[in-house]
Design a protein around this motif. Structure first.
Motif: not given
Length: 329
Positions: A247-248, A253-255, A293-294, A298-299
């Motif tokens: 969830a975090r 990813v949303v931010v 690309c980001l 993050i993953y």
């Protein structure tokens, strides 16, 4: 002097020709190197995500199927859209008005698919955390596959609908020959803003607000009954930590998505028409594409299975018989 002026035009013999885009040599080289690096990294990282989820059977879950769809859309951005924008930094558009319009149609299809995939992933996490007992029956691989197919089908329809005027009259927004520009009217821009930015973000924020409220209440309940469920506590806490970590991750990813796409939608928010030019390395366009690309970066930081998969792929362990059954989770 006339020869020099003619040489600066995309079509030297035509007065209606655009001027060739020119930048200082050093600046152009820096832009080429930077954007080419972003494109290569985007393709490489998303390809690793796709190979990981496709190859290892342990990763064949509904959640990862949605991540796979998101990685495919991000891969297409790095593979199809970014190279075109790099090529035309200092070049004119010689592929014609039809291909110019189709390029933007593909752009909007992929972008809207990426957003839809993010919404699907947030719904998946919401059900997993807020209704874990019914999650296996509500979220199945079959339903995830259907949702992914509908996501891409609707994105295709949306892309053609949004640019229907440009498809009917290719090149209508070009001011001269050698240019590839589409201008989205303020009304169409508002529709795009609502459907692919405001509405998805509102849905995701509402779902995640509910997720964290439920998570806090569950944590308090576990602390209150820790003595009664001491034998099961370890496994329950581990499972919840895994769900909350996922969830975090999507929250970040949303931010990042908001940061990358806000500048692109600024003209619409300001009540202006949105002009998109393939023959210029516009900051807001590249910032929006940089989101692709980001996501896998993050993953890599938040998903241990992705880091393990990368090691097995880069060391060619995936070529060994039975490697698809390797323990990744």
């Amino acid at each position: 002097m006339e020869t020099l002026e003619g040489a600066e035009l995309c079509f030297p013999l035509l007065n209606s020709s655009c001027k060739k885009p020119t930048k200082p040599h050093t600046e152009a080289m820096l832009i080429y190197v930077l954007l080419s690096s972003i494109s290569v990294i985007t393709v490489a990282l998303n390809l690793l995500v796709i190979i990981s989820i496709s190859h290892f059977r342990q990763l064949h879950t509904p959640t990862n199927l949605l991540l796979l769809s998101l990685a495919v859309s991000d891969l297409l951005i790095g593979l199809l859209l970014m190279p075109v924008e790099i090529i035309y930094i200092e070049a004119c558009w010689f592929l014609g008005d039809i291909l110019c319009t189709l390029y933007y149609v593909v752009d909007y299809i992929i972008a809207s698919a990426s957003v839809a995939n993010m919404v699907l992933i947030s719904v998946d996490r919401y059900i997993a955390i807020c209704d874990p007992l019914h999650y296996p029956t509500k979220v199945t691989k079959r339903r995830a596959e259907v949702c992914v197919c509908l996501c891409w089908f609707c994105s295709v329809l949306y892309g053609f609908f949004l640019l229907r005027d440009h498809l009917a009259q290719p090149g209508r927004s070009n001011s001269c020959l050698g240019e590839c520009v589409v201008v989205i009217s303020n009304m169409a821009g508002v529709v795009d803003l609502v459907l692919t930015f405001i509405l998805p973000i509102l849905v995701i924020i509402v779902l995640y607000t509910r997720v964290f409220v439920v998570a806090v209440s569950q944590a308090r309940a576990m602390r209150a009954h820790v003595a009664a469920v001491a034998a099961q506590r370890s496994g329950t806490v581990t499972a919840k930590k895994t769900e909350m970590k996922a969830a975090r991750t999507l929250g970040i990813v949303v931010v990042v998505f908001l940061f990358c796409f806000c500048p692109y939608y600024y003209p619409t928010l300001a009540g202006e028409d949105t002009s998109v030019d393939a023959s210029s390395a516009a900051f807001e366009i590249w910032l929006a594409h940089f989101n692709s690309c980001l996501n896998p970066v993050i993953y890599a930081f938040f998903y241990p299975w992705f880091r393990k998969s990368i090691k097995l792929i880069l060391t060619l362990q995936v070529l060994k018989p039975g490697s698809c059954d390797a323990k990744i989770l």
